[in-house]
Write an enzyme that holds these catalytic residues in place. Structure first.
Site, PDB file in Angstrom:
ATOM      1  N   ALA A  67      13.142  31.807  26.765  1.00 50.70           N
ATOM      2  CA  ALA A  67      13.797  33.113  26.839  1.00 50.70           C
ATOM      3  C   ALA A  67      14.784  33.189  28.002  1.00 50.70           C
ATOM      4  O   ALA A  67      14.922  32.257  28.802  1.00 50.70           O
ATOM      5  CB  ALA A  67      12.747  34.217  26.959  1.00 50.70           C
ATOM      6  N   HIS A  68      15.445  34.349  28.112  1.00 57.30           N
ATOM      7  CA  HIS A  68      16.513  34.523  29.102  1.00 57.30           C
ATOM      8  C   HIS A  68      15.970  34.461  30.534  1.00 57.30           C
ATOM      9  O   HIS A  68      14.874  34.891  30.831  1.00 57.30           O
ATOM     10  CB  HIS A  68      17.273  35.824  28.881  1.00 57.30           C
ATOM     11  CG  HIS A  68      16.428  37.060  28.852  1.00 57.30           C
ATOM     12  ND1 HIS A  68      16.928  38.297  28.549  1.00 57.30           N
ATOM     13  CD2 HIS A  68      15.110  37.267  29.089  1.00 57.30           C
ATOM     14  CE1 HIS A  68      15.977  39.197  28.599  1.00 57.30           C
ATOM     15  NE2 HIS A  68      14.869  38.596  28.937  1.00 57.30           N
ATOM     16  N   ASN A  69      16.796  33.856  31.385  1.00 61.87           N
ATOM     17  CA  ASN A  69      16.532  33.738  32.823  1.00 61.87           C
ATOM     18  C   ASN A  69      15.315  32.874  33.162  1.00 61.87           C
ATOM     19  O   ASN A  69      14.831  32.906  34.294  1.00 61.87           O
ATOM     20  CB  ASN A  69      16.377  35.119  33.472  1.00 61.87           C
ATOM     21  CG  ASN A  69      17.667  35.915  33.447  1.00 61.87           C
ATOM     22  OD1 ASN A  69      17.889  36.708  32.541  1.00 61.87           O
ATOM     23  ND2 ASN A  69      18.525  35.689  34.427  1.00 61.87           N
TER      24      ASN A  69
END
Length: 346
Positions: free
Chosen positions: A239-241
């Protein structure tokens, strides 16, 4: 191209037992041995195949004690599994690489393509893209605007690299993977969910390999980062980051929620799930299907279960769990005996 047992032993610092002039031109599994092929034995469960295999050469560990005569030529090495991996790498490196740009590929006029690259039919290379020398872009790959790809990258068919992402040298991405799709960011409102724009990128450092149909989301801001030497299996969601530390490996169907930081040299079994905004210490080993709901702060930890915790404790609890029906019956029997004793006292 053929190699003798003597030549192979020289490559891997092994010791030949048998015909040093035995030749091979291909590889095989020991249970499917055939003349002209080299195999290996590292798992004791397969030892019985050694005595009847038709493979011309077999790599074995130095400490293996033969219980019967063998008809194959043996090469004793310190670690047969590592040595066959080295030979396979040499074999793969010797295969000719595709080069040239297919006339059916689309390449933006302002893209920069290095020397000795291959770009297959129906691949798309957008504005401002830079692709390093020796890289191979297979048919139907999409490389979005502003993407930077290092040297000797290998992108198999139908890989999608969204705009602005960064790939290092010697990166391999298998078919169908998506790098840089939007992170799953939505803000709840009384009317529904407002999308939070994902304006960051994905950075993949050198020597990373990513399996088929794996998705790595771009960050909300900054970068989702896969550090040097990471190996991701098929069907993984990052997922993001998220940040994945150097030389960490993950088996199929792992999922990492947003903003989680995974340490270096970690090992994850299949279907491990990780909650968001947590940290996983270096050298953490995680059993298959574990659910990690909180940070792992101690290095060199082995955990399993859902929620995941110390593997030894989990195994002890699992052993008890199997006896719960009997224990439940025993408790009920004891309750009945206590009630009977109470009645007798009255």
């Amino acid at each position: 191209m053929e190699f003798t047992a003597k030549q192979i032993a020289g490559f891997i610092q092994g010791k030949v037992e048998g015909d040093e002039n035995a030749t091979v031109h291909t590889f095989c599994k020991i249970e499917e041995g055939k003349p002209g092929a080299i195999s290996f034995l590292s798992n004791p469960k397969y030892t019985h195949y050694l005595y009847n295999t038709d493979a011309s050469i077999v790599l074995i560990n130095d400490d293996l004690v033969l219980e019967e005569p063998v008809k194959t030529t043996l090469i004793r090495v310190n670690n047969a599994y590592e040595c066959v991996a080295r030979l396979l790498q040499m074999y793969a490196a010797s295969q000719p690489k595709k080069t040239g740009i297919d006339p059916l590929a689309f390449i933006s006029p302002n893209a920069k393509i290095g020397e000795n690259c291959y770009i297959g039919a129906f691949a798309f290379v957008g504005d401002g893209v830079e692709i390093g020398e020796g890289s191979q872009i297979y048919p139907h790959v999409y490389v979005g605007d502003g993407v930077k790809i290092g040297k000797n990258a290998l992108l198999y068919p139908n890989v999608t690299i969204y705009h602005g992402c960064r790939l290092g040298n010697n990166v391999t991405i298998h078919a169908g993977s998506v790098i840089g799709a939007d992170g799953f960011g939505f803000a709840p409102t009384p009317e529904g969910y407002d999308k939070i724009p994902q304006i960051g990128i994905v950075t993949i450092e050198d020597d990373v390999e990513i399996g088929a149909n794996t998705c790595i989301d771009r960050s909300t801001m900054g970068s989702t980062t896969i550090h040097k030497g990471v190996k991701l299996d098929n069907l993984i969601q990052v997922a993001h980051n998220v940040e994945v530390g150097a030389n960490t490996v993950m088996a199929s169907q792992c999922g990492i929620a947003g903003s989680t930081k995974v340490g270096e040299w970690c090992m994850f079994g299949g279907q491990v799930g990780m909650a968001g905004h947590i940290s996983i210490a270096n050298h953490t080993n995680v059993g298959a299907q574990a659910g990690i709901t909180g940070s792992v702060k101690t290095e060199d930890t082995t955990i399993i279960g859902s929620p995941a915790w110390d593997a030894k404790g989990f195994m002890k609890s699992a052993a008890i769990f199997r006896h719960l029906p009997d224990m439940y019956q025993q408790i009920n029997d004891l309750k009945k005996e206590i009630e009977l004793l109470k009645q007798q006292e009255n």
